[in-house]
Scaffold this active site. Structure first.
Site, PDB file in Angstrom:
ATOM      1  N   ALA A 113     -10.383   8.902   8.421  1.00 28.79           N
ATOM      2  CA  ALA A 113      -9.912  10.239   8.057  1.00 28.79           C
ATOM      3  C   ALA A 113      -8.847  10.166   6.954  1.00 28.79           C
ATOM      4  O   ALA A 113      -8.717  11.072   6.132  1.00 28.79           O
ATOM      5  CB  ALA A 113      -9.367  10.953   9.284  1.00 28.79           C
ATOM      6  N   ARG A 163       0.268   6.291  20.054  1.00 28.85           N
ATOM      7  CA  ARG A 163      -0.183   7.393  19.205  1.00 28.85           C
ATOM      8  C   ARG A 163      -1.077   8.327  20.023  1.00 28.85           C
ATOM      9  O   ARG A 163      -1.923   7.865  20.796  1.00 28.85           O
ATOM     10  CB  ARG A 163      -0.922   6.866  17.988  1.00 28.85           C
ATOM     11  CG  ARG A 163      -0.069   5.914  17.160  1.00 28.85           C
ATOM     12  CD  ARG A 163      -0.679   5.590  15.816  1.00 28.85           C
ATOM     13  NE  ARG A 163       0.040   4.508  15.166  1.00 28.85           N
ATOM     14  CZ  ARG A 163       1.212   4.646  14.555  1.00 28.85           C
ATOM     15  NH1 ARG A 163       1.797   5.835  14.506  1.00 28.85           N
ATOM     16  NH2 ARG A 163       1.812   3.613  13.990  1.00 28.85           N
ATOM     17  N   SER A 216       0.806  -1.225   0.000  1.00 29.93           N
ATOM     18  CA  SER A 216       0.000   0.000   0.000  1.00 29.93           C
ATOM     19  C   SER A 216       0.839   1.275   0.000  1.00 29.93           C
ATOM     20  O   SER A 216       1.580   1.533  -0.942  1.00 29.93           O
ATOM     21  CB  SER A 216      -0.955  -0.052   1.185  1.00 29.93           C
ATOM     22  OG  SER A 216      -1.853   1.016   1.162  1.00 29.93           O
ATOM     23  N   PRO A 248      -2.276   2.428  21.671  1.00 31.25           N
ATOM     24  CA  PRO A 248      -1.030   1.779  21.275  1.00 31.25           C
ATOM     25  C   PRO A 248      -1.038   1.470  19.775  1.00 31.25           C
ATOM     26  O   PRO A 248      -2.090   1.148  19.213  1.00 31.25           O
ATOM     27  CB  PRO A 248      -1.022   0.485  22.094  1.00 31.25           C
ATOM     28  CG  PRO A 248      -2.453   0.226  22.423  1.00 31.25           C
ATOM     29  CD  PRO A 248      -3.160   1.537  22.442  1.00 31.25           C
TER      30      PRO A 248
END
Length: 542
Positions: free
Chosen positions: A371, A506, A64, A498
């Site tokens: 998002a 994060r 990706s 985590p």
């Protein structure tokens, strides 16, 4: 099963000593040179999964949005969905088994999952444009052949195209034809039917600049160009002929850095979008006349699609349940707009596409986007049947027209997975139908300023979360500290979670101003550092 053949082939794809990998939402990802044994074994697993469910399974070689030197592999279940969670565990066990344990692990999987080895196996294979992908997909074929399975190698395809093929095959063509031509024809036909109903004039509306991340999206969009009507003018940038995959471009780069990609010249108010490396994510953006960059991310894409669908659903006057599914990373103002202005229910789930997809299946019309630009719309079987029936039988012109638009939207959306090409066409059709400019779309609501940070920790497992990852259960005292910090700022919220892949935590924070969002994120990162076993130097102010 021919264990002699297994031994022979397995020796050709040896496992490097001491390497342990975990199958996650994105499958396996690592440096390409570490993956040969993994993809061979995933060929084996795809064969076993196919025998277990008596259906065709997909296997995609891609990493990706990762750098070009990485690669990865993921399996696709019969209806184009992600691999079943119980089989994710089998994938991890099989990938990490030592050579001499392979036979035992395979036998255990067959027992636990009730695999009948005498059944036929059928696997579809696809790959992205990375230099390592062709050789790795050959290793996949070796794995399938050990089990005597049949395979069809589609070669270079986007990840969503492979998901589409698998779904078509297993629905006996009900979802569409399992060929690239079938995919292009289905999408272009429903797109043209939709925009036929647009009263929008002027070519300026139809120009779109697309950054293809130097990946597979450029190749497939070029193939699709002849299927589009002449008034759709797409301009492809970062097509892979000059630069490296995902280098300073692509949806992930644009979203993270909040700036345009390299290799694309933007003029004021031009509509632009970026795909990621395997074309399953999309974000839009533009520059205003003052030269300021405006990002239109997955939250705003979900909002645009929701406005469009809600209007059509109101016109057909059916009692369909519609909802939007988000994660904790969705901007607070998008959630407010959907709930308070649009009056659409919003549900928050844990990060990861499988959680969003699963929740969206509970509604007649479930819109989900992360998002980062990965998302789609799911229609329940009952809703789809009713809409198609209205198109055929409804006498009222207004109702029938609305049902026809819904039917074309159903056919244009790739319901198996987020698909940058399909999502782009849905967005372009909606903008044309509603006569909206990119600036008007952007102005639906203003994003709250936000900041993403990460803190290195000794062990990410010390953090446990609840409430769709919005609150920390452990370590003790951390959530109380976050709550106290959040109270200092207006329109603020913050959460920590985590990482799924590395020992980092994060942190997301938003507030009324960028300065406050940055300050809150920093203060929360310090709390994580001190209470959750931070490594190295304490985080510095932004």
């Amino acid at each position: 099963m021919d264990f002699e053949a297994l031994r022979k082939y397995s020796a050709l794809h040896p496992k490097p000593a001491g390497l342990t990998l975990q199958y996650g939402t994105a499958g396996f990802r690592s440096k390409a040179e570490q993956l040969d044994h993994v993809v061979f074994r995933m060929g084996l697993l795809a064969g076993l999964r196919s025998k277990a469910v008596t259906a065709t399974i997909g296997i995609m070689v891609t990493a990706s949005h990762n750098p070009e030197e990485d690669n990865g592999v993921k399996l696709v279940d019969p209806l184009g969905e992600m691999l079943h969670p119980s089989w994710e565990e089998y994938a991890t066990q099989l990938a990490n088994a030592e050579e001499q344990e392979l036979q035992k692990v395979i036998t255990e999987i067959c027992q636990k999952a009730a695999v009948n080895l005498h059944k036929d196996a059928s696997v579809f294979i696809g790959r992205d444009t990375r230099p390592s992908s062709e050789k790795l997909s050959q290793s996949v074929i070796d794995g399938i052949q050990v089990l005597g399975g049949q395979y069809h190698d589609y070669g270079l395809v986007t990840t969503p195209q492979l998901h589409y093929m698998v779904c078509c095959q297993n629905t006996q063509g009900q979802y569409g034809k399992a060929t690239l031509e079938g995919y292009y024809e289905k999408l272009s036909k429903s797109f043209m039917e939709l925009i036929k109903q647009s009263h929008c004039s002027g070519e300026y509306q139809r120009h779109l600049k697309i950054d293809c991340a130097n990946g597979i999206g450029a190749l497939k969009l070029s193939e699709m160009k002849p299927y589009f009507p002449q008034e759709v003018l797409i301009h492809i940038y970062n097509d892979g002929t000059k630069e490296k995959l995902n280098h300073l471009c692509g949806a992930d780069f644009v979203k993270v850095h909040q700036k345009p990609p390299g290799g694309l010249d933007m003029k004021p108010n031009e509509r632009c979008c970026s795909f990621d490396g395997d074309a399953d994510r999309i974000v839009y953006y533009y520059k205003d006349t003052a030269g300021h960059f405006h990002l239109i991310d997955g939250d705003k894409i979900a909002t645009l699609i929701s406005i469009f669908l809600k209007e059509l659903l109101a016109k057909v006057k059916q009692d369909f349940k519609m909802a939007v599914v988000q994660t904790a990373y969705a901007n607070g103002n998008s959630t407010r707009y959907l709930q308070e202005t649009l009056k659409v229910p919003v549900h928050c789930v844990k990060t990861g596409v499988k959680h969003l997809h699963h929740k969206a299946q509970e509604f007649d019309v479930g819109v989900y986007f992360e998002a980062n630009g990965h998302g789609t719309v799911l229609f329940s079987k009952a809703a789809e049947t009713k809409i198609r029936q209205l198109v055929k039988e409804e006498k009222d012109n207004g109702k029938r027209e609305a049902a026809k638009m819904l039917e074309n939207t159903i056919d244009l959306i790739n319901q198996t997975v987020g698909d940058a090409v399909s999502d782009m066409l849905v967005i372009e059709a909606i903008l044309a139908l509603k006569g909206l400019t990119v600036q008007q779309w952007d102005a639906l609501y203003a994003d709250l300023p936000n900041r993403l940070l990460k803190v290195q920790v000794a062990d990410r497992r010390v953090i446990d979360t609840t409430d769709a990852e919005r609150r920390a259960l452990t370590p003790p005292g951390l959530q109380e500290k976050i709550d106290a910090l959040v109270k200092k700022y207006k329109l603020s919220r913050a959460f920590v979670r985590p990482s799924g892949t590395e020992d980092v935590v994060r942190i997301y924070a938003e507030a009324d101003t960028q300065e406050n969002a940055d300050a809150l994120a920093h203060e929360v990162s310090l709390a994580v550092f001190h209470l959750a076993g931070g490594k190295g130097a304490p985080p510095q102010p932004i």
